[in-house]
Design a protein around this motif. Structure first.
Motif, PDB file in Angstrom:
ATOM      1  N   GLU A 102       0.840  -1.193   0.000  1.00  0.00           N
ATOM      2  CA  GLU A 102       0.000   0.000   0.000  1.00  0.00           C
ATOM      3  C   GLU A 102       0.875   1.243   0.000  1.00  0.00           C
ATOM      4  OE1 GLU A 102      -3.756   1.956   2.522  1.00  0.00           O
ATOM      5  OE2 GLU A 102      -2.681   0.211   3.285  1.00  0.00           O
ATOM      6  N   VAL A 103       0.407   2.265  -0.698  1.00  0.00           N
ATOM      7  CA  VAL A 103       1.038   3.567  -0.657  1.00  0.00           C
ATOM      8  C   VAL A 103      -0.050   4.618  -0.465  1.00  0.00           C
ATOM      9  CG1 VAL A 103       0.976   3.825  -3.185  1.00  0.00           C
ATOM     10  CG2 VAL A 103       2.573   5.192  -1.841  1.00  0.00           C
ATOM     11  N   THR A 104       0.193   5.559   0.423  1.00  0.00           N
ATOM     12  CA  THR A 104      -0.752   6.636   0.702  1.00  0.00           C
ATOM     13  C   THR A 104      -0.044   7.967   0.490  1.00  0.00           C
ATOM     14  OG1 THR A 104      -1.915   5.272   2.328  1.00  0.00           O
ATOM     15  CG2 THR A 104      -2.299   7.641   2.423  1.00  0.00           C
ATOM     16  N   PHE A 105      -0.706   8.882  -0.203  1.00  0.00           N
ATOM     17  CA  PHE A 105      -0.067  10.165  -0.489  1.00  0.00           C
ATOM     18  C   PHE A 105      -1.131  11.256  -0.599  1.00  0.00           C
ATOM     19  CE2 PHE A 105      -1.120   8.091  -4.388  1.00  0.00           C
ATOM     20  CZ  PHE A 105      -1.467   9.078  -5.297  1.00  0.00           C
ATOM     21  N   GLU A 106      -0.680  12.493  -0.435  1.00  0.00           N
ATOM     22  CA  GLU A 106      -1.577  13.640  -0.488  1.00  0.00           C
ATOM     23  C   GLU A 106      -1.503  14.324  -1.847  1.00  0.00           C
ATOM     24  OE1 GLU A 106      -1.057  16.407   2.690  1.00  0.00           O
ATOM     25  OE2 GLU A 106      -2.325  15.239   4.045  1.00  0.00           O
ATOM     26  N   VAL A 107      -2.614  14.931  -2.215  1.00  0.00           N
ATOM     27  CA  VAL A 107      -2.716  15.652  -3.485  1.00  0.00           C
ATOM     28  C   VAL A 107      -3.322  17.021  -3.202  1.00  0.00           C
ATOM     29  CG1 VAL A 107      -3.791  15.678  -5.765  1.00  0.00           C
ATOM     30  CG2 VAL A 107      -3.031  13.513  -4.784  1.00  0.00           C
ATOM     31  N   LYS A 108      -2.719  18.066  -3.745  1.00  0.00           N
ATOM     32  CA  LYS A 108      -3.298  19.396  -3.629  1.00  0.00           C
ATOM     33  C   LYS A 108      -4.476  19.516  -4.586  1.00  0.00           C
ATOM     34  CE  LYS A 108       0.986  21.753  -2.295  1.00  0.00           C
ATOM     35  NZ  LYS A 108       1.953  22.827  -2.659  1.00  0.00           N
ATOM     36  N   VAL A 109      -5.555  20.077  -4.112  1.00  0.00           N
ATOM     37  CA  VAL A 109      -6.774  20.209  -4.903  1.00  0.00           C
ATOM     38  C   VAL A 109      -7.017  21.687  -5.175  1.00  0.00           C
ATOM     39  CG1 VAL A 109      -9.245  19.734  -5.014  1.00  0.00           C
ATOM     40  CG2 VAL A 109      -7.718  18.132  -3.840  1.00  0.00           C
ATOM     41  N   SER A 110      -7.059  22.051  -6.455  1.00  0.00           N
ATOM     42  CA  SER A 110      -7.256  23.448  -6.842  1.00  0.00           C
ATOM     43  C   SER A 110      -8.694  23.750  -7.235  1.00  0.00           C
ATOM     44  CB  SER A 110      -6.336  23.800  -8.011  1.00  0.00           C
ATOM     45  OG  SER A 110      -6.714  23.084  -9.186  1.00  0.00           O
ATOM     46  N   GLY A 111      -9.507  22.711  -7.339  1.00  0.00           N
ATOM     47  CA  GLY A 111     -10.865  22.878  -7.844  1.00  0.00           C
ATOM     48  C   GLY A 111     -11.034  22.356  -9.250  1.00  0.00           C
ATOM     49  N   LYS A 112      -9.921  22.120  -9.951  1.00  0.00           N
ATOM     50  CA  LYS A 112      -9.996  21.547 -11.291  1.00  0.00           C
ATOM     51  C   LYS A 112     -10.208  20.032 -11.183  1.00  0.00           C
ATOM     52  CE  LYS A 112      -7.009  24.958 -13.547  1.00  0.00           C
ATOM     53  NZ  LYS A 112      -5.761  25.158 -14.346  1.00  0.00           N
ATOM     54  N   PRO A 113     -10.775  19.419 -12.208  1.00  0.00           N
ATOM     55  CA  PRO A 113     -10.952  17.952 -12.182  1.00  0.00           C
ATOM     56  C   PRO A 113      -9.603  17.249 -12.110  1.00  0.00           C
ATOM     57  CG  PRO A 113     -12.233  18.959 -13.952  1.00  0.00           C
ATOM     58  CD  PRO A 113     -11.328  20.024 -13.436  1.00  0.00           C
ATOM     59  N   LEU A 114      -9.591  16.098 -11.476  1.00  0.00           N
ATOM     60  CA  LEU A 114      -8.377  15.303 -11.335  1.00  0.00           C
ATOM     61  C   LEU A 114      -8.539  13.951 -12.017  1.00  0.00           C
ATOM     62  CD1 LEU A 114      -7.404  15.914  -7.584  1.00  0.00           C
ATOM     63  CD2 LEU A 114      -6.654  17.167  -9.617  1.00  0.00           C
ATOM     64  N   ALA A 115      -7.419  13.432 -12.496  1.00  0.00           N
ATOM     65  CA  ALA A 115      -7.397  12.116 -13.129  1.00  0.00           C
ATOM     66  C   ALA A 115      -6.098  11.430 -12.755  1.00  0.00           C
ATOM     67  CB  ALA A 115      -7.531  12.243 -14.646  1.00  0.00           C
ATOM     68  N   ILE A 116      -6.044  10.124 -12.976  1.00  0.00           N
ATOM     69  CA  ILE A 116      -4.849   9.357 -12.633  1.00  0.00           C
ATOM     70  C   ILE A 116      -4.432   8.510 -13.822  1.00  0.00           C
ATOM     71  CG2 ILE A 116      -6.123   7.385 -11.677  1.00  0.00           C
ATOM     72  CD1 ILE A 116      -3.926   7.215  -9.507  1.00  0.00           C
ATOM     73  N   MET A 117      -3.118   8.383 -13.988  1.00  0.00           N
ATOM     74  CA  MET A 117      -2.551   7.481 -14.990  1.00  0.00           C
ATOM     75  C   MET A 117      -1.592   6.534 -14.286  1.00  0.00           C
ATOM     76  SD  MET A 117      -1.863  10.007 -18.245  1.00  0.00           S
ATOM     77  CE  MET A 117      -1.208   8.686 -19.251  1.00  0.00           C
ATOM     78  N   ALA A 118      -1.352   5.386 -14.905  1.00  0.00           N
ATOM     79  CA  ALA A 118      -0.487   4.379 -14.299  1.00  0.00           C
ATOM     80  C   ALA A 118       0.553   3.893 -15.290  1.00  0.00           C
ATOM     81  CB  ALA A 118      -1.314   3.204 -13.792  1.00  0.00           C
ATOM     82  N   ASP A 119       1.757   3.704 -14.793  1.00  0.00           N
ATOM     83  CA  ASP A 119       2.802   3.005 -15.531  1.00  0.00           C
ATOM     84  C   ASP A 119       2.703   1.563 -15.063  1.00  0.00           C
ATOM     85  OD1 ASP A 119       5.039   1.996 -16.708  1.00  0.00           O
ATOM     86  OD2 ASP A 119       6.462   3.337 -15.735  1.00  0.00           O
ATOM     87  N   CYS A 120       2.014   0.733 -15.848  1.00  0.00           N
ATOM     88  CA  CYS A 120       1.651  -0.613 -15.416  1.00  0.00           C
ATOM     89  C   CYS A 120       2.757  -1.608 -15.749  1.00  0.00           C
ATOM     90  CB  CYS A 120       0.369  -1.061 -16.106  1.00  0.00           C
ATOM     91  SG  CYS A 120      -0.999   0.123 -16.010  1.00  0.00           S
TER      92      CYS A 120
END
Length: 349
Positions: free
Chosen positions: A114-132
């Motif tokens: 498991e990995v847990t991390f914080e993300v700054k939120v500016s109000g814009k939509p967020l998405a995630i990509m993965a290097d699989c």
């Protein structure tokens, strides 16, 4: 001011990988992944008469391809990385939507689960990509652990499989108004007991905020649905279809004669909408137990995703009315154009 190890890692990555700043050749990458997707096409057995109002999802190869029926996909079917080592600092999708990376994380399996991390939120939509990692059955799960109650992070579907197949970003569910920081948790599931040889592998992730184009471009021309698909019984033939332009239209209604055999419903989106909208289906005003997920259009190299429904009785006009309503939880899609296409098919016997 002290610099954290993560900040130093991000800085070194930014300075040492200038090649990632150039535009990503999305069309080339998508072409390379279609072969992998073809191997995962599935066929679903047709619902029996006792399964009234229950829909079955499946994929049939298109008639222009050899008529082959693949084994149904299971959760432990291996996936293949589409484009290793591509988590660009920024890129732009064909509709002009700009993506900018704001956080990275590494799940160093099997050392950590498991990995847990914080993300700054500016109000814009967020998405995630993965290097699989290539050829793996173990796909991590992404959750939001703050703010609010623990919940799945991805929308409209909660799996990273599509990210690995296409190397396209998948949206994170919108955060409540006023959120400035969010905490994400990515967890690796345990290896399957049925396959003790499968080992967890290292994954890398990038979280992006995205901005739709300031001036919305026109939607592309809609992709026409195939006139038939299946190749082997049952073969489905087109009896009615309609397209509408998003975001001006949010629903598509198709009126068709009563199907004589089994009938199939095909829904797809193009432009920047593919795989990013969901909704519901009504037949003669009655909601159906099927998700109106809106994937990319069928192609000669791919298959046709469909839902098989129990034939409905005609209305007073002697016809059957199918209405599909689509939406997104993310307001940014108000400024991203595309087409919604609904097609109804009847089986031949």
């Amino acid at each position: 001011m002290p610099v954290s190890r993560q900040d130093l890692h991000d800085l070194l990555e930014e300075r040492s990988r200038p090649a990632l700043e150039r535009p990503v050749p999305w069309e080339l990458l998508r072409t390379r992944t279609r072969a992998a997707r073809r191997r995962r096409l599935v066929a679903v057995a047709v619902a029996g008469a006792a399964a009234a109002s229950v829909a079955l999802a499946g994929v049939l190869v298109a008639p222009w391809s050899p008529a082959q029926v693949a084994q149904p996909r299971q959760d432990d079917t291996p996936i293949t990385a589409a484009s290793p080592h591509l988590l660009p600092a920024s890129f732009e999708e064909p509709d002009g939507t700009a993506y900018r990376r704001i956080a990275t994380a590494t799940l160093d399996a099997p050392k950590k689960s498991e990995v847990t991390f914080e993300v700054k939120v500016s109000g814009k939509p967020l998405a995630i990509m993965a290097d699989c990692p290539s050829r793996t059955r173990l796909v991590p799960q992404v959750r939001i652990v703050r703010p609010g109650p623990d919940q799945w992070a991805l929308t409209p579907r909660s799996s990273l499989i599509k990210v690995c197949d296409t190397h396209m970003p998948i949206d994170l569910g919108p955060f409540s108004s006023g959120t400035r920081r969010a905490k994400l948790s990515i967890t690796m599931p345990k290896a399957l007991k049925s396959d003790p040889g499968e080992q967890a592998k290292k994954w890398r992730f990038g979280v992006y905020e995205w901005t739709p184009p300031a001036t919305m471009p026109p939607a592309p021309s809609p992709v026409p649905p195939p006139r038939s698909f299946g190749g082997t019984p049952p073969e489905f033939r087109l009896i009615g279809s309609k397209s509408a332009v998003w975001p001006a239209a949010r629903e598509v209604t198709v009126t068709v004669p009563p199907p004589g055999g089994q009938w199939a419903l095909v829904i797809y989106c193009d432009g920047g909408l593919a795989g990013r909208l969901t909704g519901e289906v009504h037949v003669n005003g009655r909601r159906q137990d099927v998700e109106a997920y809106c994937p990319e259009p069928p192609s000669e190299r791919g298959g046709v995703g469909y839902s098989v429904l129990t034939p409905a009785r005609p209305g007073p006009d002697g016809k059957v009315t199918v209405k599909v309503t689509l939406w997104s939880k993310i307001s940014g899609y108000e400024r991203r154009p595309g087409n919604l296409t609904v097609a109804v098919y009847d089986s031949t016997r």
